[in-house]
Design a protein around this motif. Structure first.
Motif, short mmCIF file in Angstrom:
data_model
loop_
_atom_site.label_atom_id
_atom_site.label_comp_id
_atom_site.label_asym_id
_atom_site.label_seq_id
_atom_site.Cartn_x
_atom_site.Cartn_y
_atom_site.Cartn_z
N ARG A 68 106.93 116.42 -37.57
CA ARG A 68 105.97 115.32 -37.68
C ARG A 68 106.63 113.96 -37.47
NH1 ARG A 68 104.23 115.25 -43.05
NH2 ARG A 68 102.43 114.00 -42.52
N GLY A 69 107.93 113.97 -37.17
CA GLY A 69 108.64 112.70 -36.96
C GLY A 69 109.00 112.02 -38.27
N GLN A 70 108.82 112.72 -39.39
CA GLN A 70 109.10 112.14 -40.72
C GLN A 70 110.50 112.58 -41.16
OE1 GLN A 70 106.94 110.06 -41.83
NE2 GLN A 70 105.12 110.59 -40.66
N TYR A 71 111.49 112.13 -40.36
CA TYR A 71 112.87 112.58 -40.60
C TYR A 71 113.40 112.19 -41.98
CZ TYR A 71 112.59 113.27 -35.57
OH TYR A 71 112.20 113.67 -34.32
N HIS A 72 112.86 111.09 -42.53
CA HIS A 72 113.38 110.63 -43.84
C HIS A 72 113.05 111.61 -44.96
CE1 HIS A 72 109.28 109.29 -43.72
NE2 HIS A 72 109.32 108.78 -44.93
N VAL A 73 112.14 112.55 -44.72
CA VAL A 73 111.86 113.56 -45.75
C VAL A 73 112.15 114.98 -45.25
CG1 VAL A 73 110.31 112.26 -47.26
CG2 VAL A 73 109.38 113.32 -45.19
N CYS A 74 113.08 115.08 -44.27
CA CYS A 74 113.51 116.39 -43.78
C CYS A 74 113.89 117.27 -44.98
CB CYS A 74 114.73 116.24 -42.86
SG CYS A 74 115.55 117.81 -42.52
N GLN A 75 113.39 118.47 -44.98
CA GLN A 75 113.61 119.35 -46.14
C GLN A 75 114.98 120.01 -46.13
OE1 GLN A 75 111.14 119.49 -48.81
NE2 GLN A 75 110.94 117.65 -47.56
N ASN A 76 115.72 119.83 -45.04
CA ASN A 76 117.07 120.43 -44.95
C ASN A 76 118.14 119.36 -44.82
OD1 ASN A 76 115.88 123.09 -44.83
ND2 ASN A 76 115.27 122.59 -42.75
N THR A 77 117.85 118.17 -45.35
CA THR A 77 118.77 117.04 -45.20
C THR A 77 120.14 117.34 -45.79
OG1 THR A 77 116.93 115.50 -45.34
CG2 THR A 77 119.12 114.59 -45.75
N LYS A 78 121.18 117.08 -44.99
CA LYS A 78 122.54 117.09 -45.52
C LYS A 78 122.97 115.63 -45.57
CE LYS A 78 124.40 121.56 -44.20
NZ LYS A 78 123.66 122.08 -43.03
N ILE A 79 123.87 115.31 -46.51
CA ILE A 79 124.24 113.91 -46.67
C ILE A 79 125.70 113.68 -46.28
CG2 ILE A 79 124.25 111.93 -48.23
CD1 ILE A 79 122.04 113.17 -49.80
N PHE A 80 125.85 112.73 -45.35
CA PHE A 80 127.15 112.31 -44.87
C PHE A 80 127.95 111.73 -46.04
CE2 PHE A 80 129.35 108.84 -42.24
CZ PHE A 80 130.34 109.69 -41.81
N GLY A 81 129.19 112.17 -46.23
CA GLY A 81 130.02 111.66 -47.33
C GLY A 81 129.74 112.34 -48.65
N VAL A 82 128.72 113.23 -48.67
CA VAL A 82 128.40 113.99 -49.89
C VAL A 82 128.61 115.48 -49.60
CG1 VAL A 82 126.47 114.73 -51.35
CG2 VAL A 82 126.83 112.30 -50.89
N ASP A 83 128.02 115.93 -48.49
CA ASP A 83 128.15 117.34 -48.12
C ASP A 83 129.28 117.56 -47.11
OD1 ASP A 83 125.96 118.09 -49.73
OD2 ASP A 83 124.61 117.27 -48.23
N MET A 84 130.01 116.51 -46.79
CA MET A 84 131.16 116.60 -45.86
C MET A 84 132.04 115.37 -46.09
SD MET A 84 128.84 115.71 -42.63
CE MET A 84 127.65 116.81 -43.37
N ASP A 85 133.21 115.36 -45.44
CA ASP A 85 134.12 114.22 -45.60
C ASP A 85 133.45 112.92 -45.18
OD1 ASP A 85 136.42 115.30 -46.70
OD2 ASP A 85 137.23 115.92 -44.75
N GLY A 86 133.83 111.83 -45.84
CA GLY A 86 133.23 110.53 -45.58
C GLY A 86 134.18 109.53 -44.93
N VAL A 87 133.99 108.26 -45.26
CA VAL A 87 134.55 107.16 -44.47
C VAL A 87 135.53 106.24 -45.21
CG1 VAL A 87 132.52 107.08 -42.98
CG2 VAL A 87 132.57 105.67 -45.04
N PHE A 88 135.87 106.54 -46.47
CA PHE A 88 136.84 105.70 -47.18
C PHE A 88 138.25 106.06 -46.70
CE2 PHE A 88 134.02 105.03 -51.23
CZ PHE A 88 133.26 104.12 -50.53
N ALA A 89 138.54 105.69 -45.44
CA ALA A 89 139.79 106.05 -44.78
C ALA A 89 139.96 105.14 -43.57
CB ALA A 89 139.74 107.50 -44.33
N THR A 90 141.10 105.23 -42.91
CA THR A 90 141.33 104.39 -41.73
C THR A 90 140.52 104.90 -40.54
OG1 THR A 90 143.56 104.13 -42.58
CG2 THR A 90 143.14 103.26 -40.39
#
Ligand code: NAD
Ligand code: ZN
Length: 349
Positions: free
Chosen positions: A105-127
């Motif tokens: 429906r184009g309602q990506y902000h409520v995707c039911q399978n959302t994974k979170i960058f920096g939570v479910d995988m390595d993030g950005v506090f690095a060079t």
């Protein structure tokens, strides 16, 4: 390019984090490697640092923390045709599936399978950091990295403030934490008047004023509902924006908003909330919006243009800037103590 880099890593299932040397990662299929130009701390990073119940159930150490970022693409993984070396990007945090009913429906902000960058995988506090290409947002070259990294939380604020008409509307904002402060500048830039801010911390009330709040009230010492009624000649505010996650603030805001007014809720409450829904919502015919994440990519377009317009007052919100990550513990502790707005790190070359 260096083979090793410093990174803030959640090394153990316990309070805190460590600054350690890790390998510079290689981008896999559908990924790019960026050199981080600026990165900022979010409340979620704080929860991971503190190792609260939510973090314990979700995070699998060791993991590089952080997700708010501005960086330059330095290497492109296999199959990526949307980005090239030299692109200046930020990252949407929600990695959506593109297949579920919400995504269809184009309602990506409520995707039911959302994974979170920096939570479910390595993030950005690095060079350097890996970013999934589907989550990259291209910035105009002239945008300051310290502003570009704020776009993700600014997106939350934009969706909250702009989920209904705001120009010329009297507005109550409860909570002037980093997100509430961003909400204040978006509301002011969009023509809200007057903007009344309820916030118990004196430090944050002062910041709210610097950012542009027309009135501030301490809800511990004064009744914010009476304060709003006094400012609005007994009418109540047209718009109530909840940025605190405090049950009391929710109830006060619902009392302070005018009948048939608009309520947008971003703050997350620590538990179930009880209030008189008949009298405070139904008989007042309020329009109530739950806000989550950001509309992908509509919200990013708005955020980017608002920054480019020069109308957002972001400088007072960025209270702490660190060159490198050496003092990261100080930064996290200041933020825990509520003594910051946004904290930005600029990794050393
Ligand atoms: P924060 O905890 O730093 O700020 C909350 C502020 O509310 C603090 O300054 C605090 O002093 C103030 N506050 C406490 N009690 C209050 C009261 N009774 N009245 C008025 N203000 C009060 O949090 P933040 O990082 O600014 O985030 C704001 C909220 O947004 C949090 O609840 C967070 O979990 C939530 N959030 C939601 C989403 C979403 O997608 N819905 C995304 C990000 C953050
Ligand atoms: Zn989906």
């Amino acid at each position: 390019m260096a083979e090793k880099m410093p990174a803030i890593v959640k090394t153990k299932p316990a309070y805190g984090a460590e600054l350690v040397e890790v390998d510079v990662p290689k981008p896999g299929p559908g990924e790019v490697l960026i050199r981080v130009l600026a990165t900022s701390i979010c409340g979620t990073d704080l929860h991971i640092y503190e190792w609260n119940e939510w973090a314990q159930s979700r995070i699998k150490p060791p993991q590089i923390m952080g997700h708010e970022v501005a960086g330059e693409v330095v290497e492109v993984g296999p199959g990526v045709d949307t980005l090239e070396v030299g692109d200046y990007i930020s990252a949407e945090t929600h990695i959506v599936c593109g297949k579920c009913y919400a995504c269809q429906r184009g309602q990506y902000h409520v995707c039911q399978n959302t994974k979170i960058f920096g939570v479910d995988m390595d993030g950005v506090f690095a060079t350097y950091a890996i970013v999934p290409a589907q989550n990259a947002w291209k910035n105009p070259k002239g945008m300051k990295p310290e502003y570009a990294t704020l776009q993700e939380p600014l997106g939350n604020a934009v969706d909250t403030v702009l989920s209904g008409p705001i120009a010329g509307r009297s507005t109550l904002i409860t909570g002037a934490g980093p997100l509430g402060l961003l909400g204040i500048t978006v509301a002011k830039a969009s023509g809200a008047y007057p903007v009344i801010v309820s916030e118990p911390s004196e430090f944050r009330r002062e910041l709210a004023k610097k950012v542009g709040a027309d009135y501030v009230v301490n809800p511990i010492e004064e009744d914010p509902v009476k304060f709003v009624m006094d400012v609005t000649d007994g009418k109540g505010v047209d718009v109530f924006l909840e940025f605190s996650g405090a049950p009391k603030a929710l109830e006060q805001g619902l009392k302070a908003v005018t009948p048939a007014g608009r309520v947008s809720l971003l703050g997350l409450f620590p538990r179930e909330v009880t209030f008189d829904i008949n009298n405070l919502v139904i008989f007042k015919a309020l329009e109530v919006h739950g806000i989550t994440g950001r509309h992908i990519w509509n919200t990013w377009i708005t955020v980017s243009r608002l920054i480019q317009s020069g109308k957002l007052n972001l400088d007072p919100i960025i209270t702490h800037k660190y060159r490198g990550f050496d003092d990261f513990e100080e930064a996290f502790e200041l933020m825990r103590a509520g003594k910051t707005g946004k904290v930005v790190f600029f990794p050393k070359e």
